[in-house]
Scaffold this motif. Structure first.
Motif, PDB file in Angstrom:
ATOM      1  N   ILE A  83      -1.334  10.011  -8.009  1.00 53.37           N
ATOM      2  CA  ILE A  83      -2.147  11.224  -8.156  1.00 53.37           C
ATOM      3  C   ILE A  83      -2.380  11.866  -6.792  1.00 53.37           C
ATOM      4  O   ILE A  83      -2.278  13.085  -6.631  1.00 53.37           O
ATOM      5  CB  ILE A  83      -3.479  10.894  -8.850  1.00 53.37           C
ATOM      6  CG1 ILE A  83      -3.237  10.487 -10.302  1.00 53.37           C
ATOM      7  CG2 ILE A  83      -4.429  12.094  -8.795  1.00 53.37           C
ATOM      8  CD1 ILE A  83      -4.473   9.950 -11.006  1.00 53.37           C
ATOM      9  N   ALA A  84      -2.703  11.034  -5.796  1.00 51.67           N
ATOM     10  CA  ALA A  84      -2.936  11.549  -4.441  1.00 51.67           C
ATOM     11  C   ALA A  84      -1.707  12.285  -3.917  1.00 51.67           C
ATOM     12  O   ALA A  84      -1.817  13.352  -3.303  1.00 51.67           O
ATOM     13  CB  ALA A  84      -3.308  10.403  -3.505  1.00 51.67           C
ATOM     14  N   LEU A  85      -0.536  11.738  -4.158  1.00 57.55           N
ATOM     15  CA  LEU A  85       0.697  12.362  -3.705  1.00 57.55           C
ATOM     16  C   LEU A  85       1.042  13.601  -4.530  1.00 57.55           C
ATOM     17  O   LEU A  85       1.588  14.579  -4.004  1.00 57.55           O
ATOM     18  CB  LEU A  85       1.845  11.352  -3.769  1.00 57.55           C
ATOM     19  CG  LEU A  85       1.786  10.240  -2.716  1.00 57.55           C
ATOM     20  CD1 LEU A  85       2.667   9.056  -3.117  1.00 57.55           C
ATOM     21  CD2 LEU A  85       2.219  10.768  -1.358  1.00 57.55           C
ATOM     22  N   VAL A 131      -3.159   8.974   2.598  1.00 59.50           N
ATOM     23  CA  VAL A 131      -2.206   8.251   1.754  1.00 59.50           C
ATOM     24  C   VAL A 131      -1.549   7.136   2.563  1.00 59.50           C
ATOM     25  O   VAL A 131      -1.387   6.003   2.088  1.00 59.50           O
ATOM     26  CB  VAL A 131      -1.142   9.204   1.176  1.00 59.50           C
ATOM     27  CG1 VAL A 131      -0.075   8.410   0.435  1.00 59.50           C
ATOM     28  CG2 VAL A 131      -1.777  10.223   0.241  1.00 59.50           C
ATOM     29  N   ALA A 132      -1.164   7.457   3.797  1.00 52.58           N
ATOM     30  CA  ALA A 132      -0.531   6.454   4.652  1.00 52.58           C
ATOM     31  C   ALA A 132      -1.466   5.268   4.885  1.00 52.58           C
ATOM     32  O   ALA A 132      -1.040   4.101   4.846  1.00 52.58           O
ATOM     33  CB  ALA A 132      -0.132   7.082   5.988  1.00 52.58           C
ATOM     34  N   PHE A 133      -2.736   5.557   5.129  1.00 54.81           N
ATOM     35  CA  PHE A 133      -3.721   4.479   5.274  1.00 54.81           C
ATOM     36  C   PHE A 133      -3.788   3.646   3.996  1.00 54.81           C
ATOM     37  O   PHE A 133      -3.809   2.414   4.038  1.00 54.81           O
ATOM     38  CB  PHE A 133      -5.092   5.071   5.593  1.00 54.81           C
ATOM     39  CG  PHE A 133      -6.211   4.065   5.620  1.00 54.81           C
ATOM     40  CD1 PHE A 133      -6.538   3.396   6.786  1.00 54.81           C
ATOM     41  CD2 PHE A 133      -6.931   3.766   4.467  1.00 54.81           C
ATOM     42  CE1 PHE A 133      -7.559   2.458   6.811  1.00 54.81           C
ATOM     43  CE2 PHE A 133      -7.955   2.838   4.479  1.00 54.81           C
ATOM     44  CZ  PHE A 133      -8.276   2.177   5.653  1.00 54.81           C
ATOM     45  N   SER A 134      -3.803   4.326   2.860  1.00 58.10           N
ATOM     46  CA  SER A 134      -3.957   3.633   1.580  1.00 58.10           C
ATOM     47  C   SER A 134      -2.800   2.690   1.285  1.00 58.10           C
ATOM     48  O   SER A 134      -2.989   1.624   0.704  1.00 58.10           O
ATOM     49  CB  SER A 134      -4.099   4.646   0.437  1.00 58.10           C
ATOM     50  OG  SER A 134      -5.242   5.450   0.618  1.00 58.10           O
ATOM     51  N   ILE A 135      -1.572   3.081   1.680  1.00 56.01           N
ATOM     52  CA  ILE A 135      -0.426   2.242   1.344  1.00 56.01           C
ATOM     53  C   ILE A 135      -0.241   1.084   2.319  1.00 56.01           C
ATOM     54  O   ILE A 135       0.650   0.255   2.117  1.00 56.01           O
ATOM     55  CB  ILE A 135       0.878   3.067   1.286  1.00 56.01           C
ATOM     56  CG1 ILE A 135       1.258   3.613   2.659  1.00 56.01           C
ATOM     57  CG2 ILE A 135       0.764   4.184   0.260  1.00 56.01           C
ATOM     58  CD1 ILE A 135       2.619   4.279   2.678  1.00 56.01           C
ATOM     59  N   ASP A 190       5.499  12.820   2.608  1.00 57.99           N
ATOM     60  CA  ASP A 190       4.876  12.505   1.319  1.00 57.99           C
ATOM     61  C   ASP A 190       5.922  12.002   0.326  1.00 57.99           C
ATOM     62  O   ASP A 190       5.677  11.044  -0.420  1.00 57.99           O
ATOM     63  CB  ASP A 190       4.181  13.744   0.747  1.00 57.99           C
ATOM     64  CG  ASP A 190       3.073  14.252   1.649  1.00 57.99           C
ATOM     65  OD1 ASP A 190       2.506  13.440   2.405  1.00 57.99           O
ATOM     66  OD2 ASP A 190       2.778  15.460   1.604  1.00 57.99           O
ATOM     67  N   ALA A 191       7.087  12.653   0.310  1.00 54.14           N
ATOM     68  CA  ALA A 191       8.156  12.220  -0.594  1.00 54.14           C
ATOM     69  C   ALA A 191       8.626  10.813  -0.240  1.00 54.14           C
ATOM     70  O   ALA A 191       8.893   9.986  -1.130  1.00 54.14           O
ATOM     71  CB  ALA A 191       9.321  13.207  -0.530  1.00 54.14           C
ATOM     72  N   LEU A 192       8.713  10.542   1.060  1.00 55.22           N
ATOM     73  CA  LEU A 192       9.117   9.206   1.499  1.00 55.22           C
ATOM     74  C   LEU A 192       8.094   8.162   1.063  1.00 55.22           C
ATOM     75  O   LEU A 192       8.461   7.082   0.565  1.00 55.22           O
ATOM     76  CB  LEU A 192       9.283   9.193   3.016  1.00 55.22           C
ATOM     77  CG  LEU A 192       9.738   7.873   3.649  1.00 55.22           C
ATOM     78  CD1 LEU A 192      11.106   7.465   3.111  1.00 55.22           C
ATOM     79  CD2 LEU A 192       9.772   7.995   5.170  1.00 55.22           C
TER      80      LEU A 192
END
Length: 243
Positions: A83-85, A131-135, A190-192
């Motif tokens: 959802i975030a992405l 998002v990067a932090f989350s993953i 983001d796609a990556l």
């Protein structure tokens, strides 16, 4: 990446056009913003394009909230990451549409320019970093690199607002190129990240692993993609032709 300050900023509509309509709208907005009386004067001062820009910002904010929800929930449930992405391409859609609507209605303003840059910073700077932090990019060095990425986006947008009038333009008043990569190009990152999520390459399985594990310099090398992208956004010599 503001597209709504007219020929003096990014090839949009000039504040003075046929019949002086854009100038009149601009002056009316200034009067409403400077008014000390009247109900909802700020809302009445915004143009249609400004409200579309607000939707761009809303997409970024909701993306950040979805990233936070993932961090607080079950790590195996990746729905909030998706959802975030997913919010971010919608941010690009609204970023594109606000300029089209401003040119169609022949209304642009400094207010719109600032709104556009702030919304872009949230949707294409802060939200991807969250998002990067989350993953899984959660080490101290990761944080420094992600912060540098967001600050590069901030600096790039501020520079654009200041220097857009100096960029060569065609006969229609449209700027011929961007200085540095436009901040919406972070959608490539983001796609990556979306692909990594789909392949379950997150948290302890982030591609590239971790370097200097257990030390103060612990870092995920993939965070360098954000650093490089930030440098490209701030480049003065890199000229990206406008479509």
């Amino acid at each position: 990446m503001s597209k709504r300050t007219g020929a003096s900023s990014n090839g949009g509509v000039s504040k003075v056009g046929a019949g002086n309509e854009p100038c009149t709208a601009y002056d009316k907005q200034k009067d409403l913003l400077g008014s000390t009386t009247g109900h909802f004067s700020l809302l009445r001062a915004l143009h249609m394009a400004d409200y579309i820009t607000e939707l761009n910002g809303a997409c970024g904010i909701l993306s950040v909230f979805s990233s936070l929800r993932y961090c607080l929930g079950d790590p195996s449930d990746k729905s909030n990451l998706y959802i975030a992405l997913a919010f971010l391409p919608f941010g690009l859609f609204f970023d594109f549409m606000d300029g089209r609507v401003a040119r169609w209605r022949k209304k642009s303003s400094m207010m719109g320019q600032e709104l556009d840059s702030l919304a872009d910073l949230i949707s294409f700077g802060l939200a991807p970093a969250c998002v990067a932090f989350s993953i899984g990019l959660r080490t101290t060095v990761d944080h420094v690199c992600l912060a540098a990425f967001v600050l590069c986006g901030l600096t790039r947008l501020a520079r654009f607002n200041v220097t857009a009038a100096n960029i060569p333009k065609d006969a229609a008043g449209k700027a011929s190129y961007f200085e540095g990569t436009p901040i919406p190009t972070t959608l490539g990152l983001d796609a990556l990240m979306a692909w990594w999520v789909s392949q379950d390459r997150i948290l302890t399985d982030v591609p590239g692993g971790v370097w200097f594990a257990g030390s103060a310099l612990e870092v995920h090398p993939v965070v360098l993609l954000f650093v490089v992208h930030g440098c490209l956004m701030c480049s003065k010599s890199l000229h990206v032709p406008k479509p």
